[in-house]
Design a protein around this motif. Sequence first.
Motif, short mmCIF file in Angstrom:
data_model
loop_
_atom_site.label_atom_id
_atom_site.label_comp_id
_atom_site.label_asym_id
_atom_site.label_seq_id
_atom_site.Cartn_x
_atom_site.Cartn_y
_atom_site.Cartn_z
N GLU A 155 -8.09 -7.76 14.02
CA GLU A 155 -7.31 -6.84 13.19
C GLU A 155 -6.15 -6.29 14.00
OE1 GLU A 155 -10.72 -4.59 12.40
OE2 GLU A 155 -10.90 -5.30 10.35
N LEU A 156 -5.00 -6.91 13.86
CA LEU A 156 -3.88 -6.61 14.74
C LEU A 156 -2.62 -6.20 13.99
CD1 LEU A 156 -4.37 -9.64 17.12
CD2 LEU A 156 -4.60 -7.29 17.81
N ALA A 157 -2.66 -6.14 12.68
CA ALA A 157 -1.44 -5.88 11.91
C ALA A 157 -0.85 -4.52 12.28
CB ALA A 157 -1.73 -5.94 10.43
N ASP A 158 0.48 -4.47 12.36
CA ASP A 158 1.16 -3.21 12.66
C ASP A 158 2.52 -3.21 11.97
OD1 ASP A 158 1.71 -0.74 13.78
OD2 ASP A 158 0.75 -1.28 15.67
N VAL B 125 11.12 -5.61 7.15
CA VAL B 125 9.70 -5.97 7.13
C VAL B 125 8.87 -4.70 7.25
CG1 VAL B 125 7.90 -7.20 8.37
CG2 VAL B 125 10.12 -8.25 8.08
N ASP B 126 7.84 -4.59 6.42
CA ASP B 126 6.97 -3.42 6.49
C ASP B 126 5.79 -3.63 7.41
OD1 ASP B 126 8.01 -1.44 4.40
OD2 ASP B 126 8.05 -3.34 3.34
N ILE B 127 5.18 -4.81 7.36
CA ILE B 127 4.00 -5.07 8.19
C ILE B 127 4.18 -6.41 8.90
CG2 ILE B 127 1.53 -5.56 8.14
CD1 ILE B 127 1.95 -2.71 7.56
N TYR B 128 3.95 -6.37 10.20
CA TYR B 128 3.94 -7.61 10.99
C TYR B 128 2.49 -8.01 11.21
CZ TYR B 128 8.73 -6.32 12.06
OH TYR B 128 10.03 -5.98 11.96
N LEU B 129 2.21 -9.28 10.98
CA LEU B 129 0.84 -9.75 11.10
C LEU B 129 0.81 -10.90 12.10
CD1 LEU B 129 -2.08 -9.92 10.17
CD2 LEU B 129 -1.34 -11.29 8.26
N PRO B 130 0.20 -10.69 13.28
CA PRO B 130 0.10 -11.78 14.24
C PRO B 130 -0.93 -12.82 13.81
CG PRO B 130 -0.43 -9.66 15.25
CD PRO B 130 -0.44 -9.48 13.78
N ASN B 141 -6.40 -7.32 6.00
CA ASN B 141 -6.20 -6.15 6.86
C ASN B 141 -4.75 -5.68 6.81
OD1 ASN B 141 -6.81 -4.23 8.91
ND2 ASN B 141 -5.85 -5.60 10.37
N ALA B 142 -3.81 -6.63 6.82
CA ALA B 142 -2.40 -6.27 6.73
C ALA B 142 -2.11 -5.61 5.39
CB ALA B 142 -1.53 -7.52 6.90
N ILE B 143 -2.73 -6.12 4.33
CA ILE B 143 -2.50 -5.55 3.01
C ILE B 143 -3.05 -4.13 2.94
CG2 ILE B 143 -3.22 -5.76 0.59
CD1 ILE B 143 -3.01 -8.83 1.02
N ILE B 144 -4.21 -3.92 3.56
CA ILE B 144 -4.79 -2.57 3.55
C ILE B 144 -3.92 -1.62 4.37
CG2 ILE B 144 -6.78 -1.24 4.34
CD1 ILE B 144 -8.41 -3.87 3.70
N THR B 145 -3.40 -2.11 5.49
CA THR B 145 -2.48 -1.28 6.29
C THR B 145 -1.24 -0.92 5.46
OG1 THR B 145 -3.18 -2.69 8.11
CG2 THR B 145 -1.44 -1.11 8.57
N LEU B 146 -0.75 -1.89 4.70
CA LEU B 146 0.41 -1.64 3.84
C LEU B 146 0.07 -0.64 2.75
CD1 LEU B 146 3.32 -2.39 3.16
CD2 LEU B 146 2.45 -4.21 1.72
N HIS B 147 -1.15 -0.74 2.21
CA HIS B 147 -1.59 0.22 1.19
C HIS B 147 -1.50 1.65 1.72
CE1 HIS B 147 -4.10 -2.63 -1.56
NE2 HIS B 147 -2.81 -2.82 -1.66
N GLU B 148 -1.97 1.83 2.97
CA GLU B 148 -1.92 3.18 3.55
C GLU B 148 -0.48 3.66 3.65
OE1 GLU B 148 -3.94 2.65 7.22
OE2 GLU B 148 -5.84 2.23 6.22
N GLN B 149 0.40 2.72 3.99
CA GLN B 149 1.82 3.07 4.11
C GLN B 149 2.39 3.45 2.74
OE1 GLN B 149 3.39 0.36 7.06
NE2 GLN B 149 5.39 0.54 6.10
#
Lengths: 226, 184
Positions: A155-158, B125-130, B141-149
């Motif tokens: 889980e590394l997204a930022d 870009v809103d979320i960078y996903l490695p 996980n990236a989508i959930i992070t974006l949801h919080e944003q």
Amino acid sequence: MSRPVPGSGDGRPTSSSSSVPERQGGGIADFLAPLGGFGVTFATMFRKVLTEEYPEVKRPTEARYHGRHQLNRHPDGLEKCIGCELCAWACPADAILVEGASNDDTPIAEGGTGRFSPGERFGRVYQINYLRCIFCGLCIEACPTRALTMTNVYELADNNRGDLIFTKDQLLAPVQEGMLPSPHPMVDGMEERDYYLGKVTGSTREQEAWAHDHADEVASLESNRR
Amino acid sequence: MGIEEKLPAGFLLSTIEGLAGYMRKSSMWPATFGLACCAIEMMAVGTPDYDIARFGMERFSATPRQADLMIVAGRVSQKMAPVVRQVYDQMPNPKWVISMGVCASSGGMFNNYAIVQGVDHIIPVDIYLPGCPPRPEMLLNAIITLHEQIQAMPLGVNREEAARVAEAAALAATPTHAMKGLLA
């Protein structure tokens, strides 16, 4: 040939080989056909759900999964990284940056810079750019001391590029039971090779006493290290 | 957009912000924008195994005009760059971008003249996903992070204020070409 000829006979609907779409059954069957379709839907309700409930229930990865990296420590807490840059050379994406420096056994009060790993050199700067890293594991294969390994964390997204360049303090393995955070001297009477022969099993009383006595100096060292 | 843009700052606006954020985050529609191997993982997220519909993304919209999330999945070549920008411009506001995978985020291992070194050179870009490619859980996980944003997104006067602060910060920040860091 027992096949019926289309259009022949007594005018009843003919069977499968007819070019006209065939209608099986009568009115009741036609009426119940959609219910049969819903039966499939209904039966699915009792089947096992395949969907992974990701944020709540995380399906564990395989143990060999290539997740984010970790810089390991020796059992007494000294770092395994010797700053040789082989990982950086092996990296096909140029995602790793290492800058080595010499370990220094002169007391910190006299201008020494501290001992971080057994032996001559240690990795002073260690950065991995996770927006370049392709998790291929070539760095792990290149590492001569097993200092660099991969965890199963994915889980590394930022939301910005800067925070995805991980620095040494983020990559270093946590200090575990029996370890002392570096810098501190090597175990008394041991040399570098003894660390790799597994003769060191944890921090000694002398090391703990040293860490206790020199806590302030080490703290001042940390602040001007980066 | 609507009347919420005219509200004065206060508890009414913050209540509507919370409500609008909740509505927006739970009804995003992604545009299909698979460019390379990351698209395979993105499609996997749409299957029942991972089921992106759990997050309100019922389908991948085939037209950008009905989408508000762009998942740039794969390396963007110089030739594709204007297309990416046009698809982004066609999406109605509010819109978000997830840069999926290292190639889209920074060029990844393709550090050469053919590949745009990060899709943020073209679109915000809103979320960078490695990941290469990221596993479906990583995209979730990236989508959930974006949801919080999105949940914390300001509206009306608050948004203007936030935009002013962001602009001031961006003007004060070191420009990329002047950065002397260890890794770029």
